[in-house]
Design an enzyme around this catalytic site. Structure first.
Site, PDB file in Angstrom:
ATOM      1  N   LYS A  35       0.884  -1.172   0.000  1.00 35.50           N
ATOM      2  CA  LYS A  35       0.000   0.000   0.000  1.00 35.50           C
ATOM      3  C   LYS A  35       0.917   1.215   0.000  1.00 35.50           C
ATOM      4  O   LYS A  35       1.398   1.654   1.051  1.00 35.50           O
ATOM      5  CB  LYS A  35      -0.882  -0.021   1.251  1.00 35.50           C
ATOM      6  CG  LYS A  35      -2.259   0.599   1.078  1.00 35.50           C
ATOM      7  CD  LYS A  35      -2.232   2.049   0.662  1.00 35.50           C
ATOM      8  CE  LYS A  35      -2.042   2.973   1.833  1.00 35.50           C
ATOM      9  NZ  LYS A  35      -1.764   4.361   1.435  1.00 35.50           N
ATOM     10  N   GLU A  61       8.993   1.418  11.276  1.00 40.04           N
ATOM     11  CA  GLU A  61      10.035   2.434  11.093  1.00 40.04           C
ATOM     12  C   GLU A  61       9.334   3.776  11.071  1.00 40.04           C
ATOM     13  O   GLU A  61       8.642   4.107  10.112  1.00 40.04           O
ATOM     14  CB  GLU A  61      10.791   2.166   9.795  1.00 40.04           C
ATOM     15  CG  GLU A  61      11.619   0.908   9.949  1.00 40.04           C
ATOM     16  CD  GLU A  61      12.259   0.437   8.674  1.00 40.04           C
ATOM     17  OE1 GLU A  61      12.028   1.059   7.630  1.00 40.04           O
ATOM     18  OE2 GLU A  61      12.968  -0.555   8.735  1.00 40.04           O
ATOM     19  N   CYS A  84      13.476  10.771   7.074  1.00 39.90           N
ATOM     20  CA  CYS A  84      13.260  10.417   8.480  1.00 39.90           C
ATOM     21  C   CYS A  84      14.543  10.545   9.290  1.00 39.90           C
ATOM     22  O   CYS A  84      14.508  10.818  10.484  1.00 39.90           O
ATOM     23  CB  CYS A  84      12.728   9.000   8.578  1.00 39.90           C
ATOM     24  SG  CYS A  84      13.803   7.823   7.736  1.00 39.90           S
ATOM     25  N   GLU A 103       8.448  16.370  15.429  1.00 38.93           N
ATOM     26  CA  GLU A 103       9.000  16.184  14.086  1.00 38.93           C
ATOM     27  C   GLU A 103       8.274  17.105  13.104  1.00 38.93           C
ATOM     28  O   GLU A 103       7.045  17.092  13.036  1.00 38.93           O
ATOM     29  CB  GLU A 103       8.814  14.725  13.643  1.00 38.93           C
ATOM     30  CG  GLU A 103       9.403  14.463  12.261  1.00 38.93           C
ATOM     31  CD  GLU A 103       9.076  13.065  11.723  1.00 38.93           C
ATOM     32  OE1 GLU A 103       7.898  12.667  11.770  1.00 38.93           O
ATOM     33  OE2 GLU A 103      10.019  12.389  11.264  1.00 38.93           O
TER      34      GLU A 103
END
Ligand code: NAD
Length: 485
Positions: A177, A253, A287, A389
């Protein structure tokens, strides 16, 4: 106008409901095409196709035959390099100069690297038995089954194949996906799978969103045996809840708020070059990127001045502009999020050293998701812009006085993905790296990856490790066969 269909059981299929959503270019907000949105029915068909394929020719292949097939996939991606490059740049707006060095070659290489690193020896133990004849224990690995791969938009092909490569190398089948923002390269990969003779059902793609859409339908599907996810921490939490039903294994992750630590004994130019990349490459949408930089006081002013000089040189432009090394954010929605943090940082007391706004790109591009690369100083450590973040091209730079202070500052976060340490003193480098609460600690480098090494985050940045033997653990089931002699 492009049309992105699902790839199920070796064929491109439209959504059963006829539901479509738009895919727009972040460069100028023009319409790239329409994406078919999967409902429960298509996801179910894809998962069942993947389940059935485990018992077909794929399941009977030897490790060597599978490895050869993965090599062919990598070669075929490289033969169709420009098509993958076009697709990735159209979806993300990133400079071709970057995607041609990182996204596509590394995306292809994942198939070869994992074909090699998945063939590990199994363990064996001879044991004594009361009757004196003994027994042999032999570890035997089997595929886990159907793996759901839920991936993000920042490095679409690369991060997807980082999971599909080892999953297939271990003999699993996958239902991918991809992010709703970046459907193109996953779709194109279906063609490559067919060209390389990958049996139908081994690789499937379903498009759509997360909640009440393809992502949720896939991760809650009872025939999915394990889920590997890359994306935001809070999405990971939702997926873990779904995985709890049936005790399915997960690999997570997730996000980061990574620190860079720059000691006065570093090679300043190396540190500036590395921090520039870690904060601004891919428009800050990595990331592993650095959003907090701690610099030892004696070189603080010099480091900040050099960073500002380099940021001023970044060239914003269309992907195909050979001079451009800085593209837009992935979408207008993401730009609104990043811009809200730019505004928040000001409210929280930041000094905007450079950037901080939305650039004027001219009439042709002003509808795109452009944003200025930004450096702040002067924020308190409890500011939200320091703790959360942002996932944009921005960093806060702050001085420190002692090694212990730098370590404490860097570790003072819920996240624990990566860090970069800049020093020419190797004893210090090791001492500091050992104390960092992260999954990946770089010294005098950033994003330097050997795919045999572990990859993943500590704390809220993830769960489990992938890469090399660690991926082997996740993507296969170990069975102990005990043979009484
Ligand atoms: P996201 O969590 O919004 O989406 C990731 C994927 O999950 C998408 O495919 C999305 O459709 C799907 N999804 C969303 N909600 C879902 C649900 N309820 N059920 C099932 N699927 C769902 O993340 P994003 O915005 O695409 O990516 C950016 C994030 O990814 C950042 O936080 C970044 O740090 C993180 N990231 C982490 C790594 C890593 O290796 N640790 C790498 C890249 C990106």
């Amino acid at each position: 106008m492009k049309e992105f269909k699902h790839f199920i059981n070796g064929e491109y299929v439209p959504s059963a409901s006829g539901k479509l959503f738009e895919n727009r270019s972040p460069v100028d907000n023009s319409l790239i095409g329409n994406v078919h949105e999967a409902g429960e029915a298509e996801v179910d068909t894809a998962v069942r196709a993947a389940k059935a394929a485990l018992k077909g020719p794929w399941g009977k292949m030897t490790q060597k035959q599978r490895s050869e097939m993965l090599y062919r996939i990598a070669d075929r991606i490289n033969e169709r390099f420009d098509e993958f490059l076009d697709a990735e740049c159209l979806d993300t707006g990133k400079p071709r100069s970057m995607a041609s060095h990182i996204d596509i070659p590394r995306g292809a290489a994942n198939f070869k690297e994992f074909a090699d690193s998945m063939s590990h020896p199994t363990e064996g133990f001879r044991m004594d038995t009361p009757d004196g004849t003994g027994a042999l224990n032999v570890g035997h690995r089997t595929p886990k089954g159907v793996i759901a791969v839920v991936s993000p938009w920042n490095l679409p092909l690369l991060l997807m194949t980082f999971k599909v490569g080892p999953a297939l190398a271990c003999g699993n089948t996958v239902v991918v996906k991809p992010s709703e923002e970046t459907p193109a390269t996953a779709t194109l990969l279906g063609e490559v799978m067919n060209e390389c003779g990958v049996p139908p059902g081994v690789f499937n793609v379903v498009h759509g969103f997360g909640p009440d859409s393809a992502g949720a339908f896939l991760t809650t599907h009872p025939l999915v045996d394990a889920i590997t996810f890359t994306g935001e921490t809070r999405t990971g939490e939702v997926i873990m809840k779904a995985a709890a039903v049936g005790l399915r294994n997960v690999s997570m992750e997730c996000g980061g708020k990574n620190a860079g630590i720059v000691f006065a004994d570093c090679d300043l130019e190396k540190a500036v070059e590395g921090t520039m990349r870690s904060a601004f490459v891919n428009c800050g949408q990595v990331c592993l990127g650095t959003e907090r930089v701690y610099v030892e006081r004696p070189i603080f002013d010099r480091f900040l001045a050099r960073m500002k000089e380099e940021v001023a040189k970044l060239k914003l432009g269309r992907p195909e502009d050979p001079e451009a090394n800085f593209g837009p954010l992935v979408s207008l929605e993401h730009r609104a999020k990043v811009k809200s943090y730019y505004d928040l940082a000001r409210e929280e007391g930041a000094t905007v050293e450079i950037g901080g706004g939305i650039p004027d790109m001219g009439a042709e591009l002003n509808e795109g998701a452009w944003i200025e690369p930004t450096i702040w100083t002067g924020l308190p450590e409890d500011a939200r812009a320091i703790r959360e973040e942002i996932f944009g091209p921005c960093c806060h730079i702050r001085p420190f006085d002692t090694e212990d202070e730098a370590i404490a500052l860097a570790n003072d976060t819920n996240y624990g993905l990566a860090c970069a340490i800049w020093t020419e003193n190797s004893a210090r480098a090791i001492r500091v790296a050992e104390q960092m609460e992260v999954g990946l600690a770089w010294v005098n480098s950033w994003f330097l990856r050997d795919l045999r090494t572990s990859f993943g985050g500590a704390k809220h940045s993830g769960l489990g490790r992938e890469g090399g033997a660690h991926g082997l653990e996740f993507y296969s089931e170990t069975k102990n066969i005990c043979i009484k002699l």
